[in-house]
Write a protein that holds these residues in place. Sequence first.
Motif, PDB file in Angstrom:
ATOM      1  N   ILE A  21       0.805  -1.227   0.000  1.00 26.75           N
ATOM      2  CA  ILE A  21       0.000   0.000   0.000  1.00 26.75           C
ATOM      3  C   ILE A  21       0.839   1.278   0.000  1.00 26.75           C
ATOM      4  CG2 ILE A  21      -1.942  -1.167   1.091  1.00 26.75           C
ATOM      5  CD1 ILE A  21      -1.284   0.314   3.692  1.00 26.75           C
ATOM      6  N   GLY A  22       2.152   1.143   0.073  1.00 31.22           N
ATOM      7  CA  GLY A  22       3.022   2.309  -0.030  1.00 31.22           C
ATOM      8  C   GLY A  22       3.086   3.168   1.210  1.00 31.22           C
ATOM      9  N   THR A  23       3.179   2.530   2.357  1.00 28.84           N
ATOM     10  CA  THR A  23       3.317   3.257   3.616  1.00 28.84           C
ATOM     11  C   THR A  23       4.507   2.680   4.382  1.00 28.84           C
ATOM     12  OG1 THR A  23       2.085   4.042   5.549  1.00 28.84           O
ATOM     13  CG2 THR A  23       1.741   1.769   4.919  1.00 28.84           C
ATOM     14  N   GLU A  24       4.756   3.161   5.555  1.00 27.42           N
ATOM     15  CA  GLU A  24       5.846   2.662   6.387  1.00 27.42           C
ATOM     16  C   GLU A  24       5.294   1.637   7.390  1.00 27.42           C
ATOM     17  OE1 GLU A  24       9.097   3.309   6.058  1.00 27.42           O
ATOM     18  OE2 GLU A  24       8.542   4.471   4.288  1.00 27.42           O
ATOM     19  N   PRO A  25       6.053   0.576   7.668  1.00 27.53           N
ATOM     20  CA  PRO A  25       5.573  -0.428   8.627  1.00 27.53           C
ATOM     21  C   PRO A  25       5.207   0.151   9.988  1.00 27.53           C
ATOM     22  CG  PRO A  25       7.502  -1.261   7.479  1.00 27.53           C
ATOM     23  CD  PRO A  25       7.343   0.190   7.079  1.00 27.53           C
ATOM     24  N   ASP A  26       5.916   1.186  10.433  1.00 26.72           N
ATOM     25  CA  ASP A  26       5.617   1.742  11.761  1.00 26.72           C
ATOM     26  C   ASP A  26       4.337   2.574  11.787  1.00 26.72           C
ATOM     27  OD1 ASP A  26       6.679   3.878  10.363  1.00 26.72           O
ATOM     28  OD2 ASP A  26       8.125   4.436  11.892  1.00 26.72           O
ATOM     29  N   GLU A  27       3.718   2.797  10.625  1.00 24.65           N
ATOM     30  CA  GLU A  27       2.411   3.464  10.574  1.00 24.65           C
ATOM     31  C   GLU A  27       1.279   2.480  10.835  1.00 24.65           C
ATOM     32  OE1 GLU A  27       1.638   6.165   7.268  1.00 24.65           O
ATOM     33  OE2 GLU A  27       3.794   6.158   6.838  1.00 24.65           O
ATOM     34  N   LEU A  28       1.600   1.202  10.855  1.00 25.32           N
ATOM     35  CA  LEU A  28       0.610   0.150  11.031  1.00 25.32           C
ATOM     36  C   LEU A  28       0.756  -0.448  12.420  1.00 25.32           C
ATOM     37  CD1 LEU A  28       1.297  -1.560   7.596  1.00 25.32           C
ATOM     38  CD2 LEU A  28      -0.499   0.088   8.105  1.00 25.32           C
ATOM     39  N   HIS A  29      -0.376  -0.811  13.028  1.00 26.48           N
ATOM     40  CA  HIS A  29      -0.359  -1.425  14.354  1.00 26.48           C
ATOM     41  C   HIS A  29      -1.510  -2.414  14.448  1.00 26.48           C
ATOM     42  CE1 HIS A  29      -3.543   1.460  15.289  1.00 26.48           C
ATOM     43  NE2 HIS A  29      -2.778   2.343  14.712  1.00 26.48           N
ATOM     44  N   GLY A  30      -1.618  -3.084  15.552  1.00 28.58           N
ATOM     45  CA  GLY A  30      -2.613  -4.140  15.709  1.00 28.58           C
ATOM     46  C   GLY A  30      -4.044  -3.723  15.471  1.00 28.58           C
ATOM     47  N   ALA A  31      -4.382  -2.476  15.803  1.00 25.67           N
ATOM     48  CA  ALA A  31      -5.759  -2.005  15.640  1.00 25.67           C
ATOM     49  C   ALA A  31      -6.021  -1.400  14.265  1.00 25.67           C
ATOM     50  CB  ALA A  31      -6.079  -0.988  16.723  1.00 25.67           C
ATOM     51  N   THR A  32      -5.010  -1.380  13.386  1.00 21.43           N
ATOM     52  CA  THR A  32      -5.183  -0.813  12.057  1.00 21.43           C
ATOM     53  C   THR A  32      -6.140  -1.668  11.237  1.00 21.43           C
ATOM     54  OG1 THR A  32      -2.949   0.118  12.046  1.00 21.43           O
ATOM     55  CG2 THR A  32      -3.996  -0.190   9.910  1.00 21.43           C
ATOM     56  N   SER A  33      -7.115  -1.005  10.621  1.00 22.64           N
ATOM     57  CA  SER A  33      -8.018  -1.660   9.675  1.00 22.64           C
ATOM     58  C   SER A  33      -7.564  -1.278   8.278  1.00 22.64           C
ATOM     59  CB  SER A  33      -9.460  -1.202   9.894  1.00 22.64           C
ATOM     60  OG  SER A  33     -10.259  -1.619   8.799  1.00 22.64           O
ATOM     61  N   LEU A  34      -7.173  -2.276   7.494  1.00 23.61           N
ATOM     62  CA  LEU A  34      -6.682  -1.979   6.146  1.00 23.61           C
ATOM     63  C   LEU A  34      -7.763  -1.348   5.283  1.00 23.61           C
ATOM     64  CD1 LEU A  34      -4.516  -5.123   5.406  1.00 23.61           C
ATOM     65  CD2 LEU A  34      -3.788  -2.864   6.165  1.00 23.61           C
ATOM     66  N   VAL A  35      -8.991  -1.814   5.419  1.00 24.54           N
ATOM     67  CA  VAL A  35     -10.079  -1.276   4.602  1.00 24.54           C
ATOM     68  C   VAL A  35     -10.494   0.102   5.103  1.00 24.54           C
ATOM     69  CG1 VAL A  35     -12.454  -1.649   3.847  1.00 24.54           C
ATOM     70  CG2 VAL A  35     -10.861  -3.578   3.950  1.00 24.54           C
ATOM     71  N   THR A  66     -10.018 -10.817   4.379  1.00 19.11           N
ATOM     72  CA  THR A  66     -11.117  -9.846   4.432  1.00 19.11           C
ATOM     73  C   THR A  66     -11.925 -10.004   5.714  1.00 19.11           C
ATOM     74  OG1 THR A  66     -12.556 -11.280   3.118  1.00 19.11           O
ATOM     75  CG2 THR A  66     -11.329  -9.598   1.938  1.00 19.11           C
ATOM     76  N   ALA A  67     -11.938 -11.224   6.285  1.00 16.98           N
ATOM     77  CA  ALA A  67     -12.657 -11.449   7.539  1.00 16.98           C
ATOM     78  C   ALA A  67     -11.919 -10.842   8.727  1.00 16.98           C
ATOM     79  CB  ALA A  67     -12.879 -12.939   7.759  1.00 16.98           C
ATOM     80  N   ALA A  68     -10.615 -10.645   8.597  1.00 16.86           N
ATOM     81  CA  ALA A  68      -9.829 -10.034   9.675  1.00 16.86           C
ATOM     82  C   ALA A  68     -10.012  -8.524   9.602  1.00 16.86           C
ATOM     83  CB  ALA A  68      -8.359 -10.412   9.526  1.00 16.86           C
ATOM     84  N   ASP A  69     -10.666  -7.966  10.603  1.00 16.74           N
ATOM     85  CA  ASP A  69     -10.949  -6.525  10.593  1.00 16.74           C
ATOM     86  C   ASP A  69      -9.714  -5.678  10.852  1.00 16.74           C
ATOM     87  OD1 ASP A  69     -13.692  -6.815  10.054  1.00 16.74           O
ATOM     88  OD2 ASP A  69     -14.152  -7.071  12.176  1.00 16.74           O
ATOM     89  N   THR A  70      -8.753  -6.219  11.588  1.00 19.96           N
ATOM     90  CA  THR A  70      -7.567  -5.455  11.953  1.00 19.96           C
ATOM     91  C   THR A  70      -6.310  -6.269  11.667  1.00 19.96           C
ATOM     92  OG1 THR A  70      -7.488  -6.303  14.208  1.00 19.96           O
ATOM     93  CG2 THR A  70      -8.809  -4.288  13.836  1.00 19.96           C
ATOM     94  N   LEU A  71      -5.170  -5.603  11.702  1.00 10.71           N
ATOM     95  CA  LEU A  71      -3.910  -6.316  11.521  1.00 10.71           C
ATOM     96  C   LEU A  71      -3.686  -7.316  12.648  1.00 10.71           C
ATOM     97  CD1 LEU A  71      -1.390  -3.650  10.200  1.00 10.71           C
ATOM     98  CD2 LEU A  71      -2.540  -5.446   8.943  1.00 10.71           C
ATOM     99  N   GLY A  72      -4.101  -6.980  13.842  1.00 11.18           N
ATOM    100  CA  GLY A  72      -3.976  -7.904  14.964  1.00 11.18           C
ATOM    101  C   GLY A  72      -4.737  -9.199  14.711  1.00 11.18           C
ATOM    102  N   GLU A  73      -5.945  -9.080  14.146  1.00 12.79           N
ATOM    103  CA  GLU A  73      -6.731 -10.268  13.813  1.00 12.79           C
ATOM    104  C   GLU A  73      -6.056 -11.055  12.691  1.00 12.79           C
ATOM    105  OE1 GLU A  73     -10.794  -9.183  13.049  1.00 12.79           O
ATOM    106  OE2 GLU A  73     -11.016  -8.269  15.021  1.00 12.79           O
ATOM    107  N   ALA A  74      -5.413 -10.367  11.762  1.00 14.83           N
ATOM    108  CA  ALA A  74      -4.692 -11.052  10.685  1.00 14.83           C
ATOM    109  C   ALA A  74      -3.501 -11.821  11.245  1.00 14.83           C
ATOM    110  CB  ALA A  74      -4.246 -10.049   9.623  1.00 14.83           C
TER     111      ALA A  74
END
Length: 86
Positions: A21-35, A66-74
Amino acid sequence: MPSRTREQLDLLLRTVVSDVIGTEPDELHGATSLVDDFGVDSLELMEIGSRLETALGLCVPVGDLTAADTLGEAVDLLETRLAEPR
């Protein structure tokens, strides 16, 4: 294949997602929703799934991602898939 810790899976997932998606890994966390947070579409999810399959040597269906709402769920999903007998 050696088992991976949750931290390793989290870093792998954040790295793969950030590459797609063209971002930095540290911008993402467990509660991040990709959608919701990044507007990731089904093609991007397919690319993420494909890269994870290659890196981990297992099947990661897009429907599971798609069923995983957040990165933590993924990460939970990846842990479960890796624990399943092959």
